[in-house]
Design an enzyme around this catalytic site. Structure first.
Site, mmCIF file in Angstrom:
data_model
loop_
_atom_site.group_PDB
_atom_site.id
_atom_site.type_symbol
_atom_site.label_atom_id
_atom_site.label_comp_id
_atom_site.label_asym_id
_atom_site.label_seq_id
_atom_site.Cartn_x
_atom_site.Cartn_y
_atom_site.Cartn_z
ATOM 1 N N GLN A 1 -1.322 0.091 -1.092
ATOM 2 C CA GLN A 1 -2.018 -0.695 -2.114
ATOM 3 C C GLN A 1 -1.524 -0.313 -3.512
ATOM 4 O OE1 GLN A 1 -4.000 -3.134 -1.015
ATOM 5 N NE2 GLN A 1 -3.610 -2.363 1.045
ATOM 6 N N ARG B 1 -8.625 -7.269 2.620
ATOM 7 C CA ARG B 1 -8.567 -6.131 1.701
ATOM 8 C C ARG B 1 -9.799 -6.093 0.794
ATOM 9 N NH1 ARG B 1 -2.019 -6.564 0.475
ATOM 10 N NH2 ARG B 1 -1.405 -5.449 2.391
ATOM 11 N N TYR C 1 -6.773 1.051 7.081
ATOM 12 C CA TYR C 1 -6.414 -0.285 7.556
ATOM 13 C C TYR C 1 -6.280 -1.300 6.436
ATOM 14 C CZ TYR C 1 -11.552 -1.355 8.325
ATOM 15 O OH TYR C 1 -12.896 -1.558 8.222
ATOM 16 N N GLU C 2 -5.636 -2.432 6.800
ATOM 17 C CA GLU C 2 -5.214 -3.462 5.838
ATOM 18 C C GLU C 2 -4.232 -2.910 4.810
ATOM 19 O OE1 GLU C 2 -5.909 -6.148 6.977
ATOM 20 O OE2 GLU C 2 -7.499 -5.472 8.292
ATOM 21 N N GLY C 3 -3.421 -1.959 5.233
ATOM 22 C CA GLY C 3 -2.463 -1.317 4.342
ATOM 23 C C GLY C 3 -3.066 -0.057 3.761
#
Length: 606
Positions: free
Chosen positions: A446, A295, A439-441
């Site tokens: 977030q 992240r 991506y990565e949430g």
């Protein structure tokens, strides 16, 4: 064309003037490097990226990765660039010396990663994920796994991936179906399919080490039953030499909007041999080391995209002749003035510049805290550093990627019609940057992490790592006459943030929707305020240095900061109004009203 020169002066300013030199000395205490050596490393990285990575960015996008019979080929020039990249030691520069890394500060690695991303975001995915995999194994793996795998990851001979998503589950990893069957000898047989696996298969390294989330038979349901496993593409022997291929394969690669030179793979595990990383059923804890690193990496990638978008737009705005200045011809010997003379163009360029430099400062502060958390012996200071990183991680990922995407779109706007065609390369920046918000949430996730996890964690302790620092800084500089354009604006936005934080925390206790509903607005408000704190500190430094400023660097900092404080920071007022009005206007909206098939009966007018 894409225009990029590494922002070395800005990075050197951060190292020399902005970051606390005592902190850097502490981080370098057990290293052969001096603070002055960090500049040399940046200059060397700059030369490599500008000469090796930037020239294959547009060609890599056009050519893309090729998939055939389970094998993935990267675009022309990538293998050669990667070989030189790892040969120069760039991949292992911040990794532990114990396993072959150089042990350099993470803040330096952050700057290098930004330069890589500006030059070629697709390329940066390979070393970036490898570094994250290294850190996850280092933190949670057994000594046997660490001694076998980490030295090869540190050199880049082997690369790493993270395998979370499955066809039926994205962020909700409790729905994971991949199974890990224990074999009685310490190994497991991994069976399942993972999707959206960046660099899951490629031709850059001789081996690929997959970190795979899976559940064992009779494991608890949901995320409490998930474990993490190390699954190599080729199973190494005990001496590190490669043995036989594992029972896994790449089924396909995605045909994507952007980052086309970085393969996004569908991975099939067919009783592939794997080993447990960390404790059984603690897979999420182990994987979060890699996820949080990823992240922050996304935030840095996005910053890199914002920088190349800004530089490309600036180059074009100075070169493109169109129209005349409203105050008379600035270029009377030419048929028209460059478009940079027009107010709207200049405003957009200033927006790009102020956001990029401000976010870079926030990222540098956070990277420094990450370094301090590793070396600080004072428990309170160590905890404060860890809390800052935990709090700012979702903000840097989400706001950073929002800015990266917005910057790319503004670059297209400044280019006009020429930005919409492929020749100049800025439309590629739009396509590449767009994934960072996903991506990565996704950024909405977030924001939920910030509001739902980070705010209440340890009774609000994480918030204090930021709030106390900013409050103390404001109190110390309230009477600083140089900062009359900065401190009052920072005070106002910080006061709004404090008030809204209290309201969200209070409402969220009785109605979760009132906490979750405004989460994205709250994250942006927090980010704007955090960047305002950075710009105020920039200004404080620059006012002290402006009299010895032959190039105008510090004067430019002051004027750019004034733009941010007066033209961008006031958005916190709108965000506060929106948040304070509550979430019911959309959380209680009848879902049936979204239907587009409503019939409308038209009656003729009487």
């Amino acid at each position: 064309m894409q225009v990029f020169n590494s922002p070395l002066n800005d990075m050197k300013f951060l190292l020399k003037d902005f970051l606390n030199s005592e902190h850097l000395e502490l981080i370098l205490e057990n290293n052969d490097f001096e603070i002055s050596d960090l500049n040399l490393v940046l200059e060397q990285a700059s030369g490599f990226c500008e000469n090796n990575l930037l020239p294959i960015n547009q060609s890599g996008d056009s050519e893309g990765c090729k998939f055939e019979n389970g094998q993935v080929s990267t675009p022309s020039g990538f293998k050669e660039a990667y070989k030189e990249f790892i040969g120069n030691g760039w991949l292992g520069m911040t990794l532990a010396k114990e396993y072959g890394g150089q042990g350099l500060p993470g803040v330096l690695g952050t700057f290098v990663n930004e330069i890589v991303s500006s030059s070629n975001m697709s390329f940066g995915n390979f070393p970036g994920l490898t570094t994250n995999a290294f850190e996850a194994i280092e933190k949670s793996g057994s000594d046997k796994l660490k001694n076998l795998y980490l030295p090869k990851l540190a050199t880049g001979e082997w690369t790493g991936t993270m395998n979370l998503t499955e066809p039926q589950c994205g962020t909700d990893l409790g729905l994971c179906k991949t199974m890990a069957q224990p074999q009685g000898n310490g190994s497991y047989k991994i069976t399942g399919t993972k999707i959206f696996i960046t660099a899951g298969e490629h031709d850059l390294s001789e081996n690929i080490i997959h970190l795979v989330l899976a559940r064992t038979p009779n494991a608890p349901i949901g995320v409490k039953g998930i474990s993490l496993f190390l699954v190599p593409k080729i199973i190494p022997k005990s001496d590190g030499k490669l043995g036989k291929k594992n029972n896994l394969e790449c089924g396909s690669i995605e045909d994507k909007m952007g980052i086309k030179a970085s393969p996004t793979c569908v991975m099939h595990y067919n009783e592939a041999k794997g080993w447990l990383v960390g404790e059984l059923y603690k897979g999420m804890d182990a994987m979060f080391v890699m996820m949080n690193g990823a992240r922050l990496m996304v935030g840095v990638q996005s910053l890199g995209m914002a920088e190349v978008a800004y530089q490309s737009a600036l180059y074009y705005a100075r070169d493109r002749l169109q129209g005349r200045s409203l105050h008379g011809a600035k270029n009377p010997k030419k048929p028209a003035d460059p478009i940079i003379v027009h107010p709207d163009v200049k405003k957009n360029l200033l927006k790009l510049k102020s956001l990029t430099e401000g976010v870079r400062g926030l990222v540098a502060l956070t990277a420094l805290q990450l370094d301090l958390a590793r070396v600080e012996k004072d428990k309170f200071k160590k905890q404060m550093a860890e809390d800052w990183v935990a709090l700012l991680t979702p903000i840097i990922k989400a706001y950073g990627s929002d800015i990266g995407s917005e910057a790319a779109n503004l670059a297209v706007q400044i280019y006009g019609g020429h930005g919409y065609i492929k020749e100049h390369g800025v439309e590629q920046l739009v396509r590449d940057a767009r994934i960072t918000q996903l991506y990565e949430g996704t950024n909405g996730i977030q924001a939920l992490d910030l509001v739902g996890r980070k705010l209440p964690m340890h009774n609000g302790r994480l918030l204090r790592s930021f709030f106390h620092v900013v409050k103390g800084y404001i109190e110390k500089n309230t009477s600083n006459s140089n900062l009359s354009d900065f401190i009052p604006a920072l005070m106002k936005s910080f006061g709004r943030l404090q008030q809204v934080t209290t309201v969200i925390a209070s409402k969220g206790l009785s109605d979760p929707d009132e906490g979750a509903g405004p989460a994205t607005d709250y994250l942006k408000m927090f980010a704007l305020t955090a960047v305002a704190y950075v710009w105020t500190r920039f200004a404080e430094i620059s006012y002290k240095k402006q009299n010895d400023d032959p190039t105008g660097f510090y004067k430019a900092k002051i004027e750019t900061g004034k733009f941010y404080m007066n033209k961008l920071l006031p958005e916190t007022g709108y965000l506060m109004s929106s948040i304070m009005s509550g979430a019911k206007i959309y959380t209680e909206y009848n879902e049936a009203y979204f239907d587009t098939s409503f019939s409308y009966e038209f009656n003729e007018w009487n």
